[in-house]
Design a protein around this motif. Structure first.
Motif, PDB file in Angstrom:
ATOM      1  N   TYR A 198       1.551  10.296   8.511  1.00  0.00           N
ATOM      2  CA  TYR A 198       1.621   9.199   7.553  1.00  0.00           C
ATOM      3  C   TYR A 198       1.972   9.663   6.135  1.00  0.00           C
ATOM      4  CZ  TYR A 198       0.464   4.889   5.205  1.00  0.00           C
ATOM      5  OH  TYR A 198       0.524   3.769   4.420  1.00  0.00           O
ATOM      6  N   PRO A 199       1.233  10.671   5.599  1.00  0.00           N
ATOM      7  CA  PRO A 199       1.643  11.172   4.281  1.00  0.00           C
ATOM      8  C   PRO A 199       3.079  11.702   4.255  1.00  0.00           C
ATOM      9  CG  PRO A 199      -0.370  12.267   5.040  1.00  0.00           C
ATOM     10  CD  PRO A 199      -0.040  11.244   6.054  1.00  0.00           C
ATOM     11  N   MET A 201       5.587  10.670   6.037  1.00  0.00           N
ATOM     12  CA  MET A 201       6.457   9.487   6.039  1.00  0.00           C
ATOM     13  C   MET A 201       6.570   8.873   4.642  1.00  0.00           C
ATOM     14  SD  MET A 201       5.559   6.993   9.159  1.00  0.00           S
ATOM     15  CE  MET A 201       5.090   5.617   8.132  1.00  0.00           C
ATOM     16  N   VAL A 202       5.393   8.665   4.027  1.00  0.00           N
ATOM     17  CA  VAL A 202       5.380   8.041   2.699  1.00  0.00           C
ATOM     18  C   VAL A 202       6.116   8.915   1.694  1.00  0.00           C
ATOM     19  CG1 VAL A 202       3.892   7.331   0.791  1.00  0.00           C
ATOM     20  CG2 VAL A 202       3.243   6.790   3.137  1.00  0.00           C
ATOM     21  N   LEU A 205       9.937   8.818   2.319  1.00  0.00           N
ATOM     22  CA  LEU A 205      10.522   7.535   1.913  1.00  0.00           C
ATOM     23  C   LEU A 205      10.661   7.449   0.393  1.00  0.00           C
ATOM     24  CD1 LEU A 205       8.979   4.765   4.193  1.00  0.00           C
ATOM     25  CD2 LEU A 205      11.360   5.476   4.039  1.00  0.00           C
ATOM     26  N   LEU A 206       9.583   7.868  -0.312  1.00  0.00           N
ATOM     27  CA  LEU A 206       9.645   7.791  -1.774  1.00  0.00           C
ATOM     28  C   LEU A 206      10.722   8.716  -2.336  1.00  0.00           C
ATOM     29  CD1 LEU A 206       5.863   7.514  -2.611  1.00  0.00           C
ATOM     30  CD2 LEU A 206       7.613   5.778  -2.954  1.00  0.00           C
ATOM     31  N   ILE A 269      12.312   2.756   7.981  1.00  0.00           N
ATOM     32  CA  ILE A 269      10.932   2.298   8.101  1.00  0.00           C
ATOM     33  C   ILE A 269      10.645   1.884   9.540  1.00  0.00           C
ATOM     34  CG2 ILE A 269       9.304   0.491   7.394  1.00  0.00           C
ATOM     35  CD1 ILE A 269      10.615   0.672   4.587  1.00  0.00           C
TER      36      ILE A 269
ATOM     37  N   TRP B 143      -0.423  -2.420  -7.075  1.00  0.00           N
ATOM     38  CA  TRP B 143      -0.894  -1.705  -5.885  1.00  0.00           C
ATOM     39  C   TRP B 143      -2.063  -0.807  -6.181  1.00  0.00           C
ATOM     40  CZ3 TRP B 143       0.216  -1.444  -0.610  1.00  0.00           C
ATOM     41  CH2 TRP B 143       1.034  -2.499  -0.182  1.00  0.00           C
ATOM     42  N   ARG B 254      -2.555   9.225  -5.524  1.00  0.00           N
ATOM     43  CA  ARG B 254      -2.669   7.795  -5.296  1.00  0.00           C
ATOM     44  C   ARG B 254      -1.626   7.031  -6.120  1.00  0.00           C
ATOM     45  NH1 ARG B 254      -8.735   5.339  -5.245  1.00  0.00           N
ATOM     46  NH2 ARG B 254      -8.236   3.192  -4.713  1.00  0.00           N
ATOM     47  N   THR B 257       2.126   7.626  -5.083  1.00  0.00           N
ATOM     48  CA  THR B 257       2.511   7.097  -3.777  1.00  0.00           C
ATOM     49  C   THR B 257       2.092   5.635  -3.642  1.00  0.00           C
ATOM     50  OG1 THR B 257       0.448   7.799  -2.778  1.00  0.00           O
ATOM     51  CG2 THR B 257       2.274   9.346  -2.673  1.00  0.00           C
ATOM     52  N   ALA B 260      -0.476   4.540  -1.264  1.00  0.00           N
ATOM     53  CA  ALA B 260      -0.183   4.507   0.171  1.00  0.00           C
ATOM     54  C   ALA B 260      -0.816   5.679   0.904  1.00  0.00           C
ATOM     55  CB  ALA B 260       1.326   4.504   0.401  1.00  0.00           C
ATOM     56  N   VAL B 261      -1.035   6.787   0.181  1.00  0.00           N
ATOM     57  CA  VAL B 261      -1.698   7.929   0.790  1.00  0.00           C
ATOM     58  C   VAL B 261      -3.057   8.066   0.134  1.00  0.00           C
ATOM     59  CG1 VAL B 261      -1.629  10.418   1.097  1.00  0.00           C
ATOM     60  CG2 VAL B 261       0.472   9.105   1.241  1.00  0.00           C
TER      61      VAL B 261
END
Lengths: 276, 262
Positions: A198-199, A201-202, A205-206, A269, B143, B254, B257, B260-261
Motif C-alpha cells: 500500500y505505501p 502504491m501511494v 502514484l504521487l 489505480i 484530507w 502523513r 501522502t 494515505a499512508v
C-alpha cells in the motif's frame, strides 16, 4: 454547502468549462479580436504537430526513468536505515533537505553545479581526468541530466515513506522468518513487498503525478532546449500559451494533457487495486 | 553504516556547497579548487537584501504563504469536520473528488484561471496568488484535517453536547484545541507548498507582487551572473521551509501522502 466547497467548485468547475469552450476557438490574447469558433481545428492541428508528440515522448521518458530509479534507490536506502543506526535521526533529516527546497532553488543549484568552468561537478570530473562537459547544453545529455536532478531531489520522498512503513513492520514477523532459515533477500521479497504494497502504491502514484507535470526545473535550467530535447508537455503548454500567446491552442493542448493524465491514472489505480 | 553516511553525503553535498558559497567572496567561490575552509562573509546576504527587490519579494512571499495557509485551514475545517463526524450522503464521493484535484496538472488550470483573474481585475495582485494557493492547498488540508479531527475522541464531543454546546461551539472550544498539533502541522505544510510554488506565482505576478521563487528567476541573466549572491538568495528561500517542514517532521509522511499512508 460549506464555503470551502463553494470555493473549490467555483475555482475548479467554472475555469474548466471556460477552458473547454476556449479550446474550440481561435484566439490570440495579444490581438484585440474576440475568440472565433473553429470546432476541432486546434485538436487536429495539435495531433498533427510533431512538437506535441515530441513533448509526449519527452514527458514519458522523464517520468518512467525518474520514478523507476527513485523507487529502487529509495527502497534500498530505506532497507539500510530501517533497523536503526547511530545518528539515524540526524541523517534522515539531512537526506530530506533536497526535497524541501523549492524546485526553483534546485534548478539554480543545478545550473551552478553543472557550470562547465567552475561548477563543482566539472571540477570533480577534471580532477579524475575526465573532460569538461556541458551537461545541460548537450542534446544527448540534457534530458538524462534533468532526470538525474529529479532523482536527486525526490528519492528522499520515497525513502521517507518506505522507511516509515518498514519501521511499522512488527519485529516478530522478521524474527519468525529468520528462525525458518530465510535469508535477507527472501525476507524482503516475500515479507516486505507484500506488507508494503500500500505505501509503495501511494508513493509511486504521487511521484507519477508530480513527475508528469515537471515544469519548474525545466524553466530554470534548459527552457525546453537544446533544440527541443527537454520540452515536456507542461513546458510546451506554457510556451504556446504564454510566450506565443495562442491561448486557445494552449487550452486544447491542456485538455489533451488532462485526458492523458486521467486515463493513465485511472488505468494505474485500477491495476494496482486489482493487485492489492 | 558506511553506506548510510555516503548516501547522506550525496544528498547533502550540493546543498552544503550552496550554503557555503553564499558565505564566500567571488575569489573564494571561483578558485580552481573547491574551498571548504574559509573566512565567511555576510556580503552576499547584505547585497541580496538591500541591493534589489528581493527583500520585497520575501515580504510578499511571507504574506502569500501565511494568508493562503490560514484561509486554506479555515475553509478546509468547514469541509473536513463534517466529513469526519457526520453521516453525510455521498461522503466518500466528496472526499474522492477533492483528492482528485491533486491529479490535475497546474499548467492545465492556469490558462483559464489567468483569464478569469484578468477579467475580474485581480491580475498582478497578491490576492490572485493567494487565491490560487488556497485552491492548491485545500485538498491537502481537507484530507489531513479530516484525519486529525477523527482522532479526537468522540466521547469528549458527546459530553460537550450533553453540556449543551452546539456543533459550532463544540468544534471551536473542544475539537480545535485537542486537534491543535495536527492543525499546526497542516498549516506548516501548506506554508511550505505555498512558499515553494512557482508556476501560478510566475504567471499571475507583476513587478509589485513577485514571490521569492519568481524573484530568484530574475537573478539569472546571460551576462554577469552573480553566483555568490544567487546562492545567498537560494539559501534565504530554502531556510524558512527547512525550519517549517522539519518542525512538522512527525507529520511529514502523513502530510506528503495526504494521510494515505499511516
Amino acid at each position: 454547502m460549506s464555503p470551502g466547497l463553494l470555493f473549490l467548485a467555483a475555482i475548479a468547475i467554472y475555469p474548466t468549462i471556460y477552458s473547454l469552450v476556449l479550446s474550440f476557438t481561435q484566439w490570440r490574447i495579444t490581438t484585440g479580436d474576440a475568440p472565433r469558433f473553429v470546432g476541432f481545428d486546434n485538436y487536429s492541428q495539435i495531433l498533427a504537430d510533431p512538437a506535441f508528440w515530441n513533448s509526449v515522448r519527452v514527458t514519458f521518458t522523464f517520468v518512467v526513468f525518474s520514478v523507476a530509479i527513485e523507487f529502487a534507490l529509495a527502497f534500498l536506502l530505506a532497507l539500510v536505515f530501517f533497523r536503526g543506526l547511530p545518528g539515524e535521526k540526524i541523517m534522515r533529516s539531512l537526506i530530506l533537505l533536497p526535497m524541501l527546497c523549492a524546485p526553483v532553488v534546485i534548478g539554480l543549484l543545478a545550473r551552478f553545479s553543472l557550470e562547465p568552468n567552475f561548477g563543482i561537478v566539472n571540477q570533480l570530473m577534471r580532477s579524475v581526468g575526465l573532460p569538461t562537459t556541458e551537461f545541460l547544453g548537450s542534446p544527448d545529455l540534457a534530458l538524462p541530466t534533468l532526470i538525474a536532478i529529479d532523482i536527486w531531489q525526490w528519492t528522499p520522498f520515497l525513502f521517507l515513506i518506505f522507511l516509515a512503513a518498514m519501521q511499522g513492520i512488527p519485529e516478530d514477523i522478521i524474527e519468525a522468518s529468520k528462525l525458518d532459515g530465510a535469508t535477507w533477500p527472501r525476507i524482503v521479497w516475500h515479507q516486505f513487498l507484500p506488507l508494503l504494497k500500500y505505501p509503495i502504491m501511494v508513493g509511486l502514484l504521487l511521484r507519477l503525478i508530480d513527475t508528469f507535470r515537471v515544469y519548474d526545473i525545466v524553466f530554470m535550467t534548459t527552457r525546453g532546449g537544446p533544440i527541443d530535447v527537454t520540452s515536456t508537455m507542461s513546458w510546451q503548454i506554457y510556451d504556446v500559451g504564454f510566450r506565443s500567446f495562442t491561448i486557445s491552442y494552449a487550452a486544447a493542448y491542456s485538455w489533451l494533457m488532462l485526458i492523458i493524465v486521467l486515463t493513465m491514472m485511472n488505468f494505474l489505480i485500477r491495476r494496482m487495486a486489482v493487485r492489492a | 553504516m558506511a553506506i548510510a553516511i555516503s548516501a547522506t553525503m550525496v544528498f547533502i553535498a550540493p546543498i552544503l556547497w550552496m550554503v557555503t558559497t553564499a558565505f564566500k567572496t567571488g575569489n573564494q567561490a571561483f578558485s580552481a579548487d573547491v574551498q571548504w575552509f574559509f573566512i565567511p562573509t555576510l556580503d552576499n546576504f547584505a547585497r541580496v537584501l538591500t541591493g534589489s527587490n528581493f527583500s520585497f519579494a520575501l515580504v510578499n512571499s511571507l504574506q502569500v504563504s501565511i494568508f493562503s495557509s490560514f484561509i486554506a485551514i479555515v475553509l478546509a475545517s468547514g469541509i473536513a469536520y463534517p466529513l469526519a463526524r457526520f453521516d453525510i450522503r455521498g461522503k466518500a464521493g466528496i472526499a474522492g473528488t477533492i483528492l482528485s484535484f491533486r491529479i490535475i496538472p497546474p499548467i492545465v488550470t492556469i490558462i483559464p484561471l489567468f483569464l478569469v483573474m484578468r477579467t475580474i481585475g485581480l491580475n498582478g495582485t497578491l490576492a490572485s496568488i493567494i487565491i490560487l494557493h488556497v485552491f492548491m492547498n485545500l485538498p491537502l488540508a481537507v484530507w489531513l484535517l479530516r484525519g486529525f479531527f477523527e482522532d479526537v475522541p468522540k466521547e469528549i464531543e458527546e459530553a460537550a453536547h450533553i453540556d449543551g454546546l452546539g456543533h459550532v461551539q463544540t468544534f471551536v472550544r473542544i475539537v480545535v484545541p485537542l486537534a491543535m498539533p495536527g492543525i499546526a502541522a497542516t498549516a506548516l505544510l501548506c506554508f511550505v507548498f505555498s512558499w515553494n510554488e512557482f508556476l501560478f506565482a510566475s504567471i499571475l505576478s507583476s513587478a509589485g507582487s513577485q514571490t521569492v521563487t519568481v524573484a530568484l528567476t530574475q537573478y539569472v541573466t546571460p551576462v554577469g551572473t552573480q553566483w555568490t549572491q544567487i546562492m545567498a538568495a537560494g539559501t534565504l528561500v530554502a531556510i524558512p521551509v527547512w525550519i517549517a517542514a522539519l518542525s512538522a517532521q512527525k507529520y511529514l509522511v502523513r502530510g506528503l501522502t495526504f494521510g494515505a499512508v499511516k
